[in-house]
Design a protein around this motif. Sequence first.
Motif, PDB file in Angstrom:
ATOM      1  N   VAL A  82       0.835  -1.197   0.000  1.00  0.00           N
ATOM      2  CA  VAL A  82       0.000   0.000   0.000  1.00  0.00           C
ATOM      3  C   VAL A  82       0.873   1.251   0.000  1.00  0.00           C
ATOM      4  O   VAL A  82       0.624   2.206  -0.734  1.00  0.00           O
ATOM      5  CB  VAL A  82      -0.962  -0.013   1.219  1.00  0.00           C
ATOM      6  N   ALA A  83       1.939   1.259   0.814  1.00  0.00           N
ATOM      7  CA  ALA A  83       2.838   2.412   0.868  1.00  0.00           C
ATOM      8  C   ALA A  83       3.559   2.595  -0.467  1.00  0.00           C
ATOM      9  O   ALA A  83       3.748   3.732  -0.925  1.00  0.00           O
ATOM     10  CB  ALA A  83       3.845   2.236   2.001  1.00  0.00           C
ATOM     11  N   ALA A  84       3.957   1.507  -1.115  1.00  0.00           N
ATOM     12  CA  ALA A  84       4.655   1.604  -2.395  1.00  0.00           C
ATOM     13  C   ALA A  84       3.750   2.186  -3.484  1.00  0.00           C
ATOM     14  O   ALA A  84       4.224   2.836  -4.408  1.00  0.00           O
ATOM     15  CB  ALA A  84       5.170   0.238  -2.826  1.00  0.00           C
ATOM     16  N   LEU A  85       2.438   1.969  -3.362  1.00  0.00           N
ATOM     17  CA  LEU A  85       1.495   2.504  -4.345  1.00  0.00           C
ATOM     18  C   LEU A  85       0.976   3.883  -3.959  1.00  0.00           C
ATOM     19  O   LEU A  85       0.064   4.405  -4.594  1.00  0.00           O
ATOM     20  CB  LEU A  85       0.329   1.528  -4.526  1.00  0.00           C
ATOM     21  N   GLY A  86       1.539   4.459  -2.902  1.00  0.00           N
ATOM     22  CA  GLY A  86       1.180   5.817  -2.512  1.00  0.00           C
ATOM     23  C   GLY A  86       0.043   5.904  -1.510  1.00  0.00           C
ATOM     24  O   GLY A  86      -0.473   6.989  -1.255  1.00  0.00           O
ATOM     25  N   GLY A  87      -0.358   4.803  -0.919  1.00  0.00           N
ATOM     26  CA  GLY A  87      -1.448   4.820   0.049  1.00  0.00           C
ATOM     27  C   GLY A  87      -0.948   4.963   1.463  1.00  0.00           C
ATOM     28  O   GLY A  87       0.251   5.094   1.725  1.00  0.00           O
ATOM     29  N   ASN A  88      -1.874   4.943   2.395  1.00  0.00           N
ATOM     30  CA  ASN A  88      -1.555   5.070   3.808  1.00  0.00           C
ATOM     31  C   ASN A  88      -1.723   3.706   4.465  1.00  0.00           C
ATOM     32  O   ASN A  88      -2.845   3.246   4.658  1.00  0.00           O
ATOM     33  CB  ASN A  88      -2.485   6.105   4.459  1.00  0.00           C
ATOM     34  N   PRO A  89      -0.616   3.039   4.854  1.00  0.00           N
ATOM     35  CA  PRO A  89      -0.741   1.706   5.456  1.00  0.00           C
ATOM     36  C   PRO A  89      -1.493   1.702   6.781  1.00  0.00           C
ATOM     37  O   PRO A  89      -2.018   0.675   7.190  1.00  0.00           O
ATOM     38  CB  PRO A  89       0.705   1.256   5.670  1.00  0.00           C
ATOM     39  N   ALA A  90      -1.585   2.844   7.455  1.00  0.00           N
ATOM     40  CA  ALA A  90      -2.317   2.905   8.725  1.00  0.00           C
ATOM     41  C   ALA A  90      -3.807   2.670   8.519  1.00  0.00           C
ATOM     42  O   ALA A  90      -4.511   2.261   9.442  1.00  0.00           O
ATOM     43  CB  ALA A  90      -2.083   4.257   9.402  1.00  0.00           C
ATOM     44  N   ARG A  91      -4.308   2.887   7.309  1.00  0.00           N
ATOM     45  CA  ARG A  91      -5.737   2.691   7.049  1.00  0.00           C
ATOM     46  C   ARG A  91      -6.111   1.214   6.945  1.00  0.00           C
ATOM     47  O   ARG A  91      -7.280   0.878   6.895  1.00  0.00           O
ATOM     48  CB  ARG A  91      -6.136   3.408   5.767  1.00  0.00           C
ATOM     49  N   LEU A  92      -5.099   0.334   6.902  1.00  0.00           N
ATOM     50  CA  LEU A  92      -5.380  -1.106   6.873  1.00  0.00           C
ATOM     51  C   LEU A  92      -5.903  -1.593   8.215  1.00  0.00           C
ATOM     52  O   LEU A  92      -6.597  -2.600   8.284  1.00  0.00           O
ATOM     53  CB  LEU A  92      -4.122  -1.891   6.500  1.00  0.00           C
ATOM     54  N   ASN A  93      -5.564  -0.907   9.293  1.00  0.00           N
ATOM     55  CA  ASN A  93      -6.021  -1.258  10.641  1.00  0.00           C
ATOM     56  C   ASN A  93      -6.860  -0.118  11.198  1.00  0.00           C
ATOM     57  O   ASN A  93      -6.401   0.641  12.043  1.00  0.00           O
ATOM     58  CB  ASN A  93      -4.829  -1.521  11.569  1.00  0.00           C
ATOM     59  N   PRO A  94      -8.101   0.013  10.724  1.00  0.00           N
ATOM     60  CA  PRO A  94      -8.908   1.145  11.175  1.00  0.00           C
ATOM     61  C   PRO A  94      -9.287   0.993  12.645  1.00  0.00           C
ATOM     62  O   PRO A  94      -9.532  -0.099  13.135  1.00  0.00           O
ATOM     63  CB  PRO A  94     -10.139   1.088  10.280  1.00  0.00           C
ATOM     64  N   ALA A  95      -9.303   2.111  13.325  1.00  0.00           N
ATOM     65  CA  ALA A  95      -9.722   2.133  14.729  1.00  0.00           C
ATOM     66  C   ALA A  95     -11.134   2.685  14.779  1.00  0.00           C
ATOM     67  O   ALA A  95     -11.389   3.795  14.325  1.00  0.00           O
ATOM     68  CB  ALA A  95      -8.770   2.994  15.547  1.00  0.00           C
ATOM     69  N   GLY A  96     -12.049   1.915  15.306  1.00  0.00           N
ATOM     70  CA  GLY A  96     -13.425   2.379  15.404  1.00  0.00           C
ATOM     71  C   GLY A  96     -14.182   2.200  14.105  1.00  0.00           C
ATOM     72  O   GLY A  96     -13.776   1.475  13.203  1.00  0.00           O
TER      73      GLY A  96
END
Length: 178
Positions: A82-96
């Motif tokens: 996800v990071a290599a494609l320009g995304g935010n890897p933190a969104r893979l583990n959503p809180a709430g």
Amino acid sequence: MMLTKGLNRGIILIAAALTLSACAGRERDITLRVVQSDQSGPDEFGIIPGKPLQQPDQYTTLPAPNPGGANRTDQNPLGDGVAALGGNPARLNPAGVPRGESALVAYAGRNGVDPNVRTELAQQDEDYRRRKSVFTKFRLKRTDLYNKIYKNETLNAQREMNRYRRAGVPTPTAPPLN
């Protein structure tokens, strides 16, 4: 002579059937998807090497131990992709609950929420599969039983589409008949 020959064949067939049925004396398995390998070795594709160790800037700011949790040297192939494609890897583990789904969650829980619903459903499903697997103990070949066990629990898309259309509800098309 002919009767004796046919009788001998019958006895041999019965003996063969009994011998094969004796091979099925393993413990009853109620799993639905059979994805077992015949090999007893490790799965070479399930091993991911860890990241190299890094020396922290300050030893006083080390994170607290987290038994069973993630480690800083653990690989995260999905997050790295996800990071290599320009995304935010933190969104893979959503809180709430995501903002776009908060109204749906509020509506679904309007009559209260049972905190034990997952464990109760898991227990009911296991009991149901155990009842349905009584006669599957003597299988000679391991097969995928999911569709066979839940056949009566599935919806018929064509029948439901026709029922809704007769009631005047606008409906999209259903998958074609096989």
